[in-house]
Design an enzyme around this catalytic site. Structure first.
Site, PDB file in Angstrom:
ATOM      1  NE  ARG A   1       2.918  61.054  53.882  1.00 18.58           N
ATOM      2  CZ  ARG A   1       2.247  60.736  52.767  1.00 18.58           C
ATOM      3  NH1 ARG A   1       1.039  60.242  52.832  1.00 18.58           N
ATOM      4  NH2 ARG A   1       2.801  60.895  51.596  1.00 18.58           N
TER       5      ARG A   1
ATOM      6  NE  ARG B   1       2.154  59.990  41.839  1.00 17.39           N
ATOM      7  CZ  ARG B   1       2.307  59.735  43.146  1.00 17.39           C
ATOM      8  NH1 ARG B   1       1.777  58.630  43.672  1.00 17.39           N
ATOM      9  NH2 ARG B   1       2.976  60.556  43.912  1.00 17.39           N
TER      10      ARG B   1
END
Ligand code: ADP
Ligand code: ADP
Ligand code: ZN
Length: 223
Positions: free
Chosen positions: A94, A133
């Site tokens: 990341r 989600r």
């Protein structure tokens, strides 16, 4: 599937792009070891391991866990037997420092990446996907209240575990995570493009449409 080809793949894309969903489908399709750093960290937090205690605040704030912690974790996992040939990295690297560290780790193991698959998704779609989600406490699989609803309300289709909304998926946390992605992770697309590893696909459309694009981009046989 009995596919003997080696796949060493990184999934790149903003939070909610569908990396975990597609990484799981690819894992089933090719039988590679899948490492989701988010899943590993959430489990460590839940179990209150030393790693979990160090990581908890970062996860709650939607900030990145320090690079050295992540590299130690990934270095240990990639050197274990089940990840030595094929692997799928979901949520790692990341940052550029993590990508450099990964390159070093793989070199030491006599290995390298084959592909970096980047999912491109417009911001409105990301927000809809994150807001709906629901994550399984048992196995980490995800559902979506509208786009991928479970057969039984509140229960994971895979393992029957309890579905919950991640703390960091609450609306007030989403903007911070998108900005962390923008500043710290987007440079990785260029990083991997320069190395000839980047495959970009359109991550909009339904799960099956994205799966078919992903498998095609990777040259994986459609299941
Ligand atoms: P998403 O699926 O929304 O992209 P993840 O489940 O991958 O999110 O990650 C959740 C959180 O875990 C991140 O916000 C961060 O705090 C931590 N995390 C996961 N992977 C990394 C990583 N490679 N480096 C630093 N922090 C990470
Ligand atoms: P990431 O790992 O990139 O954060 P996820 O795979 O967890 O993303 O997906 C985020 C949410 O969007 C989940 O609720 C998932 O069920 C849903 N989702 C994933 N792919 C699609 C898609 N192609 N269309 C609609 N919803 C999707
Ligand atoms: Zn489950």
């Amino acid at each position: 599937m009995g596919n003997e080809r080696v796949f060493r793949v990184v999934f790149l894309g903003p939070p909610g792009a569908g990396k975990g969903t597609q990484a799981r489908l690819l894992e089933e399709g090719i039988g590679a070891c899948r490492l989701s750093t988010g899943d590993i960290l959430r489990q460590a937090v839940e179990e209150q391991t030393p790693l979990g205690k160090e990581a908890a605040d970062y996860l709650h704030q939607g900030q990145l866990v320090p690079d050295e912690m992540m590299l130690k974790l990934i270095g240990e996992r990639l050197s274990q037997a089940d990840c030595r040939s094929s692997f799928i990295l979901d949520g790692f690297p990341r940052t550029v420092a993590q990508a450099d560290g990964l390159e070093r780790i793989l070199k030491e193991l006599g290995s390298e990446l084959d592909f970096v698959l980047c999912l491109r998704v417009p911001n409105e779609t990301i927000i809809q996907r994150l807001a709906g989600r629901r994550t399984c406490k048992g196995c980490g699989a995800v559902h979506h209240v509208a786009f991928s609803p479970p057969a039984r309300a509140g229960r994971c289709d895979g393992c029957g575990g309890e579905l919950y909304q991640r703390e960091d998926d609450r609306e007030e946390k989403i903007a911070a995570r998108l900005s962390v992605y923008e500043t710290q992770t987007t440079p990785l697309a260029e990083y991997y493009r320069k190395r000839g590893l980047l495959r970009e696909i359109d991550g909009s459309g339904n799960i099956e449409q994205v799966r078919s694009r992903a498998f095609q981009a990777l040259g994986a046989n459609a299941a």
